[in-house]
Design a protein around this motif. Structure first.
Motif, PDB file in Angstrom:
ATOM      1  N   ALA A   1       0.818  -1.215   0.000  1.00 47.33           N
ATOM      2  CA  ALA A   1       0.000   0.000   0.000  1.00 47.33           C
ATOM      3  C   ALA A   1       0.849   1.261   0.000  1.00 47.33           C
ATOM      4  O   ALA A   1       0.421   2.297  -0.500  1.00 47.33           O
ATOM      5  CB  ALA A   1      -0.933   0.013   1.216  1.00 47.33           C
ATOM      6  N   TYR A   2       2.058   1.178   0.530  1.00 46.66           N
ATOM      7  CA  TYR A   2       2.924   2.357   0.613  1.00 46.66           C
ATOM      8  C   TYR A   2       3.470   2.751  -0.755  1.00 46.66           C
ATOM      9  O   TYR A   2       3.671   3.922  -1.028  1.00 46.66           O
ATOM     10  CB  TYR A   2       4.073   2.107   1.588  1.00 46.66           C
ATOM     11  CG  TYR A   2       3.604   1.646   2.941  1.00 46.66           C
ATOM     12  CD1 TYR A   2       2.789   2.458   3.732  1.00 46.66           C
ATOM     13  CD2 TYR A   2       3.936   0.392   3.420  1.00 46.66           C
ATOM     14  CE1 TYR A   2       2.330   2.030   4.960  1.00 46.66           C
ATOM     15  CE2 TYR A   2       3.491  -0.050   4.653  1.00 46.66           C
ATOM     16  CZ  TYR A   2       2.686   0.780   5.423  1.00 46.66           C
ATOM     17  OH  TYR A   2       2.228   0.343   6.637  1.00 46.66           O
TER      18      TYR A   2
ATOM     19  N   THR B   1      -4.736  -4.682   0.744  1.00 49.92           N
ATOM     20  CA  THR B   1      -3.944  -3.505   1.145  1.00 49.92           C
ATOM     21  C   THR B   1      -4.744  -2.212   1.045  1.00 49.92           C
ATOM     22  O   THR B   1      -4.488  -1.276   1.795  1.00 49.92           O
ATOM     23  CB  THR B   1      -2.644  -3.382   0.317  1.00 49.92           C
ATOM     24  OG1 THR B   1      -2.966  -3.346  -1.071  1.00 49.92           O
ATOM     25  CG2 THR B   1      -1.713  -4.535   0.614  1.00 49.92           C
ATOM     26  N   GLU B   2      -5.716  -2.161   0.150  1.00 48.94           N
ATOM     27  CA  GLU B   2      -6.563  -0.971   0.088  1.00 48.94           C
ATOM     28  C   GLU B   2      -7.425  -0.848   1.337  1.00 48.94           C
ATOM     29  O   GLU B   2      -7.662   0.248   1.828  1.00 48.94           O
ATOM     30  CB  GLU B   2      -7.443  -0.985  -1.159  1.00 48.94           C
ATOM     31  CG  GLU B   2      -6.700  -0.604  -2.406  1.00 48.94           C
ATOM     32  CD  GLU B   2      -7.595  -0.532  -3.626  1.00 48.94           C
ATOM     33  OE1 GLU B   2      -8.831  -0.688  -3.497  1.00 48.94           O
ATOM     34  OE2 GLU B   2      -7.048  -0.336  -4.717  1.00 48.94           O
TER      35      GLU B   2
ATOM     36  N   GLY C   1      -0.678  -1.304   4.686  1.00 52.93           N
ATOM     37  CA  GLY C   1       0.514  -2.106   4.907  1.00 52.93           C
ATOM     38  C   GLY C   1       0.938  -2.907   3.699  1.00 52.93           C
ATOM     39  O   GLY C   1       0.700  -2.531   2.550  1.00 52.93           O
ATOM     40  N   ILE C   2       1.576  -4.020   3.976  1.00 57.09           N
ATOM     41  CA  ILE C   2       2.089  -4.913   2.940  1.00 57.09           C
ATOM     42  C   ILE C   2       1.490  -6.297   3.187  1.00 57.09           C
ATOM     43  O   ILE C   2       1.547  -6.803   4.299  1.00 57.09           O
ATOM     44  CB  ILE C   2       3.627  -4.978   2.993  1.00 57.09           C
ATOM     45  CG1 ILE C   2       4.213  -3.574   2.807  1.00 57.09           C
ATOM     46  CG2 ILE C   2       4.172  -5.949   1.950  1.00 57.09           C
ATOM     47  CD1 ILE C   2       5.676  -3.468   3.161  1.00 57.09           C
ATOM     48  N   PHE C   3       0.940  -6.870   2.152  1.00 53.03           N
ATOM     49  CA  PHE C   3       0.325  -8.196   2.247  1.00 53.03           C
ATOM     50  C   PHE C   3       1.051  -9.120   1.290  1.00 53.03           C
ATOM     51  O   PHE C   3       1.231  -8.792   0.115  1.00 53.03           O
ATOM     52  CB  PHE C   3      -1.157  -8.113   1.889  1.00 53.03           C
ATOM     53  CG  PHE C   3      -1.867  -9.432   1.911  1.00 53.03           C
ATOM     54  CD1 PHE C   3      -2.105 -10.088   3.109  1.00 53.03           C
ATOM     55  CD2 PHE C   3      -2.311 -10.022   0.738  1.00 53.03           C
ATOM     56  CE1 PHE C   3      -2.771 -11.310   3.141  1.00 53.03           C
ATOM     57  CE2 PHE C   3      -2.984 -11.239   0.754  1.00 53.03           C
ATOM     58  CZ  PHE C   3      -3.206 -11.882   1.967  1.00 53.03           C
ATOM     59  N   THR C   4       1.483 -10.283   1.778  1.00 50.21           N
ATOM     60  CA  THR C   4       2.229 -11.227   0.960  1.00 50.21           C
ATOM     61  C   THR C   4       1.661 -12.633   1.137  1.00 50.21           C
ATOM     62  O   THR C   4       1.308 -13.022   2.245  1.00 50.21           O
ATOM     63  CB  THR C   4       3.721 -11.240   1.356  1.00 50.21           C
ATOM     64  OG1 THR C   4       4.208  -9.901   1.405  1.00 50.21           O
ATOM     65  CG2 THR C   4       4.545 -12.028   0.355  1.00 50.21           C
TER      66      THR C   4
ATOM     67  N   THR D   1       1.026 -10.220   6.750  1.00 45.71           N
ATOM     68  CA  THR D   1       0.838  -8.784   6.616  1.00 45.71           C
ATOM     69  C   THR D   1       1.808  -8.079   7.553  1.00 45.71           C
ATOM     70  O   THR D   1       2.106  -8.562   8.640  1.00 45.71           O
ATOM     71  CB  THR D   1      -0.633  -8.386   6.905  1.00 45.71           C
ATOM     72  OG1 THR D   1      -0.785  -6.990   6.738  1.00 45.71           O
ATOM     73  CG2 THR D   1      -1.094  -8.811   8.267  1.00 45.71           C
ATOM     74  N   GLU D   2       2.332  -6.965   7.087  1.00 44.09           N
ATOM     75  CA  GLU D   2       3.251  -6.170   7.900  1.00 44.09           C
ATOM     76  C   GLU D   2       3.010  -4.697   7.603  1.00 44.09           C
ATOM     77  O   GLU D   2       2.309  -4.353   6.658  1.00 44.09           O
ATOM     78  CB  GLU D   2       4.702  -6.575   7.631  1.00 44.09           C
ATOM     79  CG  GLU D   2       5.120  -6.478   6.179  1.00 44.09           C
ATOM     80  CD  GLU D   2       6.504  -7.035   5.947  1.00 44.09           C
ATOM     81  OE1 GLU D   2       7.477  -6.400   6.391  1.00 44.09           O
ATOM     82  OE2 GLU D   2       6.602  -8.099   5.323  1.00 44.09           O
ATOM     83  N   TYR D   3       3.610  -3.861   8.399  1.00 47.09           N
ATOM     84  CA  TYR D   3       3.388  -2.426   8.234  1.00 47.09           C
ATOM     85  C   TYR D   3       4.612  -1.663   8.709  1.00 47.09           C
ATOM     86  O   TYR D   3       5.450  -2.186   9.440  1.00 47.09           O
ATOM     87  CB  TYR D   3       2.153  -1.977   9.014  1.00 47.09           C
ATOM     88  CG  TYR D   3       2.275  -2.175  10.506  1.00 47.09           C
ATOM     89  CD1 TYR D   3       2.643  -1.115  11.335  1.00 47.09           C
ATOM     90  CD2 TYR D   3       2.046  -3.410  11.087  1.00 47.09           C
ATOM     91  CE1 TYR D   3       2.773  -1.294  12.705  1.00 47.09           C
ATOM     92  CE2 TYR D   3       2.171  -3.602  12.452  1.00 47.09           C
ATOM     93  CZ  TYR D   3       2.533  -2.533  13.255  1.00 47.09           C
ATOM     94  OH  TYR D   3       2.665  -2.722  14.609  1.00 47.09           O
TER      95      TYR D   3
END
Length: 113
Positions: free
Chosen positions: A17-18, A47-48, A52-55, A68-70
């Protein structure tokens, strides 16, 4: 991202998302287009909604992991909502993930089902 040959985690895809980016590990670009589209939509929408970040990963044994991380500076990221959404995604997309696990175990790990 992890290398497929080291038998550790291998990334399948993810969204950030970043940076407003979607990532697909090129080793899986041969998956059916409907599956690739579903993965992209899943990651981007996640992510919307949460940020964060989704993998999505394959563990060494071929099972799917959702992560997920942020960034620490992200004051809008909600860990609780993120955890709930991961659970919901895993439940709603169970068949997709099971099929991907079979694919990975059969074609990457060369295991017989």
């Amino acid at each position: 991202m992890s290398n497929i040959n080291n038998l550790k985690r291998t990334s399948l895809c993810g969204a950030n998302a970043y940076e407003t980016k979607y990532y697909l590990n090129e080793q899986f670009s041969g998956l059916p287009s409907a599956v690739l589209d579903e993965l992209k939509i899943l990651c981007v929408l996640f992510t919307e909604e949460v940020g964060g970040i989704f993998t999505i990963w394959f563990e060494a044994d071929g099972t799917i992991a959702l992560e997920t991380e942020y960034e620490e500076s992200d004051i809008y990221y909600d860990e609780i909502s993120s955890g709930l959404m991961v659970h919901e995604v895993r439940k709603k997309r169970r068949e997709l993930f099971e099929s991907l696990e079979i694919y990975y175990k059969t074609f990457i790990l060369k295991e017989m089902p």
